[in-house]
Design an enzyme around this catalytic site. Sequence first.
Site, PDB file in Angstrom:
ATOM      1  CB  VAL A   1      -0.943  -6.411   8.570  1.00  0.00           C
ATOM      2  CG1 VAL A   1      -2.153  -5.643   8.492  1.00  0.00           C
ATOM      3  CG2 VAL A   1      -0.420  -6.780   9.873  1.00  0.00           C
TER       4      VAL A   1
ATOM      5  CG  ASP B   1       1.633   1.504   7.032  1.00  0.00           C
ATOM      6  OD1 ASP B   1       0.884   2.278   7.468  1.00  0.00           O
ATOM      7  OD2 ASP B   1       1.095   0.513   6.394  1.00  0.00           O
TER       8      ASP B   1
ATOM      9  NE  ARG C   1      -6.539  -1.729   2.902  1.00  0.00           N
ATOM     10  CZ  ARG C   1      -5.647  -0.711   2.664  1.00  0.00           C
ATOM     11  NH1 ARG C   1      -4.992  -0.326   1.434  1.00  0.00           N
ATOM     12  NH2 ARG C   1      -5.658   0.380   3.478  1.00  0.00           N
TER      13      ARG C   1
ATOM     14  CG  LEU D   1     -13.998  -6.725  10.961  1.00  0.00           C
ATOM     15  CD1 LEU D   1     -12.588  -6.465  11.239  1.00  0.00           C
ATOM     16  CD2 LEU D   1     -14.656  -7.408  11.774  1.00  0.00           C
TER      17      LEU D   1
ATOM     18  CB  CYS E   1      -5.438  -0.475  -2.826  1.00  0.00           C
ATOM     19  SG  CYS E   1      -4.820  -1.230  -1.245  1.00  0.00           S
TER      20      CYS E   1
ATOM     21  CE  LYS F   1      -0.889   7.765   4.090  1.00  0.00           C
ATOM     22  NZ  LYS F   1      -2.209   6.762   3.993  1.00  0.00           N
ATOM     23  CG  ASN F   2      -2.112   6.252   7.788  1.00  0.00           C
ATOM     24  OD1 ASN F   2      -2.513   6.822   6.762  1.00  0.00           O
ATOM     25  ND2 ASN F   2      -1.436   5.109   7.592  1.00  0.00           N
TER      26      ASN F   2
ATOM     27  NE  ARG G   1      -3.212   7.587  -2.037  1.00  0.00           N
ATOM     28  CZ  ARG G   1      -3.737   6.518  -1.793  1.00  0.00           C
ATOM     29  NH1 ARG G   1      -3.462   5.337  -2.372  1.00  0.00           N
ATOM     30  NH2 ARG G   1      -4.655   6.414  -0.739  1.00  0.00           N
TER      31      ARG G   1
HETATM   32  C1  EPZ Z   1      -4.988   1.733   8.100  1.00  0.00           C
HETATM   33  O1  EPZ Z   1      -5.479   0.977   6.978  1.00  0.00           O
HETATM   34  C2  EPZ Z   1      -4.014   2.492   7.497  1.00  0.00           C
HETATM   35  N1  EPZ Z   1      -4.704   3.674   6.459  1.00  0.00           N
HETATM   36  C3  EPZ Z   1      -2.937   1.777   6.502  1.00  0.00           C
HETATM   37  O2  EPZ Z   1      -1.870   2.707   6.048  1.00  0.00           O
HETATM   38  C4  EPZ Z   1      -2.068   0.815   7.398  1.00  0.00           C
HETATM   39  O3  EPZ Z   1      -1.454  -0.421   6.572  1.00  0.00           O
HETATM   40  C5  EPZ Z   1      -3.173  -0.188   7.955  1.00  0.00           C
HETATM   41  O4  EPZ Z   1      -4.161   0.702   8.896  1.00  0.00           O
HETATM   42  C6  EPZ Z   1      -2.723  -1.172   9.130  1.00  0.00           C
HETATM   43  O5  EPZ Z   1      -2.014  -0.388  10.242  1.00  0.00           O
HETATM   44  C7  EPZ Z   1      -5.115   4.560   7.271  1.00  0.00           C
HETATM   45  O6  EPZ Z   1      -5.126   4.938   8.222  1.00  0.00           O
HETATM   46  C8  EPZ Z   1      -5.822   5.658   6.249  1.00  0.00           C
HETATM   47  P1  EPZ Z   1      -6.994  -2.132   8.914  1.00  0.00           P
HETATM   48  P2  EPZ Z   1      -7.032   0.192   7.424  1.00  0.00           P
HETATM   49  O7  EPZ Z   1      -8.618  -2.203   8.604  1.00  0.00           O
HETATM   50  O8  EPZ Z   1      -7.809   0.705   8.310  1.00  0.00           O
HETATM   51  C9  EPZ Z   1      -8.529  -6.566   7.642  1.00  0.00           C
HETATM   52  C10 EPZ Z   1      -0.539   3.501   4.451  1.00  0.00           C
HETATM   53  O9  EPZ Z   1       0.393   2.915   3.691  1.00  0.00           O
HETATM   54  N2  EPZ Z   1      -9.790  -6.015   7.557  1.00  0.00           N
HETATM   55  O10 EPZ Z   1      -6.112  -2.173  10.000  1.00  0.00           O
HETATM   56  O11 EPZ Z   1      -7.741  -0.021   5.778  1.00  0.00           O
HETATM   57  C11 EPZ Z   1      -7.753  -6.045   6.205  1.00  0.00           C
HETATM   58  O12 EPZ Z   1      -8.218  -6.888   5.293  1.00  0.00           O
HETATM   59  C12 EPZ Z   1      -1.725   2.645   4.624  1.00  0.00           C
HETATM   60  O13 EPZ Z   1      -0.342   4.526   4.918  1.00  0.00           O
HETATM   61  C13 EPZ Z   1     -11.086  -6.984   7.581  1.00  0.00           C
HETATM   62  O14 EPZ Z   1     -10.818  -8.039   7.494  1.00  0.00           O
HETATM   63  O15 EPZ Z   1      -6.263  -1.178   7.876  1.00  0.00           O
HETATM   64  C14 EPZ Z   1      -6.394  -6.152   6.749  1.00  0.00           C
HETATM   65  O16 EPZ Z   1      -5.875  -7.641   6.417  1.00  0.00           O
HETATM   66  C15 EPZ Z   1      -1.764   1.398   3.884  1.00  0.00           C
HETATM   67  N3  EPZ Z   1     -12.226  -6.322   7.895  1.00  0.00           N
HETATM   68  C16 EPZ Z   1      -6.194  -5.941   8.215  1.00  0.00           C
HETATM   69  O17 EPZ Z   1      -7.844  -6.012   8.560  1.00  0.00           O
HETATM   70  C17 EPZ Z   1     -12.454  -4.995   8.010  1.00  0.00           C
HETATM   71  O18 EPZ Z   1     -13.633  -4.469   8.052  1.00  0.00           O
HETATM   72  C18 EPZ Z   1      -5.715  -4.335   8.384  1.00  0.00           C
HETATM   73  O19 EPZ Z   1      -6.616  -3.671   8.190  1.00  0.00           O
HETATM   74  C19 EPZ Z   1     -11.352  -4.189   7.964  1.00  0.00           C
HETATM   75  C20 EPZ Z   1     -10.064  -4.655   7.864  1.00  0.00           C
END
Ligand code: EPZ
Length: 418
Positions: free
Chosen positions: A327, A305, A122, A126, A117, A22-23, A397
């Site tokens: 995370v 995850d 979220r 960045l 969520c 999915k990701n 999903r």
């Molecule tokens: C991706 O989400 C995945 N989703 C998530 O999978 C996964 O848990 C996550 O990466 C971490 O591996 C998809 O790929 C669609 P992040 P993403 O940006 O990109 C902080 C699932 O169950 N952050 O790496 O949203 C944020 O708050 C889902 O399949 C900032 O601070 O994750 C979080 O604490 C859930 N500023 C951390 O980084 C930003 O601009 C990780 O978020 C962006 C993120």
Amino acid sequence: MDRIMVEKSPPLKGNVRISGAKNAALPILAASLLGTEDIILEDVPKLKDVEIMCEVLTSLGSKVDYLDEGVIRINSAGISNYETSYELMSKMRASFLVMGPLLTRMGKTKNSMPGGCAIGTRPIDLHLKGFRALGATIDIDHGNIGAYTEKLVGDKIYLDFPSVGATENIMMAATMAEGETIIDNAAMEPEIVDLSNFLNKLGADIKGAGTSTIRIKGVKKLGGARHSIIPDRIEAGTFMVAAAITGGDVVIENVINSHVKPIIAKLKEAGCTVEEGIDSIRVIGNSELKAIDIKTLPYPGFPTDMQAQFMALMTILKGTSMVIETVFENRFMHVDELKKMGADIKIDDRSAIIKGIKQLKGAVVKASDLRAGAALVLGGLVADGITEIENVYHIDRGYDGIEAKFTGLGAVIYRKND
Ligand code: EPZ
């Protein structure tokens, strides 16, 4: 509303084939906005989130055709719209991944702010830091976020946190920026590598994906490609834990072993037998599995995850286990639900202490997010009686045909709709 019913099941036995990730599929679908010729994607998982992303692409003017099981053709030569609707964005926050491609193709984009969520706020700071560094002006008002620029110019961008989404959005925005872009402290997940491989097939010039420094040299145009989505390492991990928790013997097929190293290591630590094939993994559980500790980290650390699924396993391991979630700030929503099933879990901020008990008991529980839902299915497999899981749309999903896959391994699981 659908519910999934899970009854106490025998040890799972047999083979299960993992679907596309999915990701990886979601960012690659968003990236298809950059192509100006036919794109054929294979091994695309049949998921609600994929359907929504295809609706977003269509709303922007891409031609999307479902050719065959898991095969989608996209042609974005004629995209004309640069705004995604509130309705679609609110359905799936990953729609935000179209921002980088639209900024590149259209020079402007407008989306509603992606909501938080169950697992956290979220933020997108960045992503915006990267777009601004490439020359975009960002405008936020009334819950909408706009970005526009005459042209994108490469720059050096340091990510305060190795955000997966920010790395993907910036990488896509940099593909046709003038000059070179360096992303420092980039996320290193396998899905980033798959996206980079796809973009390079379209004609991009990206090096270093999978390391913490990614270099993107801007090109003039991106064409078309045929690309097969990598297998879903989290779905694979979920079925590996299913074998462990039921004391079964399961062969997971269509998996890239190097993507699930932390999961293999932790299951071995608990006492499972794990045999690695070329593109399959056999997991054999037993009734003497012992407590383990996990700490979630960005890749190649233990994946967040998989945290909920392992916690379900920990509820019946011998001894006391510990989970530290680094995370996301609120990724323990499954704890209360597991406690309804008799689990002994105490939370302290981002840590959880899980004391193993003999037997979970079936209960009516709620899925709060995708992986929490999967954890409740795993608990239900070994709980006495029947476990009724509500809000199963979360599970749909991210898991393609979850009941059929579990039934094929001997689980007693079925869907009930009101
Ligand atoms: C991706 O989400 C995945 N989703 C998530 O999978 C996964 O848990 C996550 O990466 C971490 O591996 C998809 O790929 C669609 P992040 P993403 O940006 O990109 C902080 C699932 O169950 N952050 O790496 O949203 C944020 O708050 C889902 O399949 C900032 O601070 O994750 C979080 O604490 C859930 N500023 C951390 O980084 C930003 O601009 C990780 O978020 C962006 C993120």
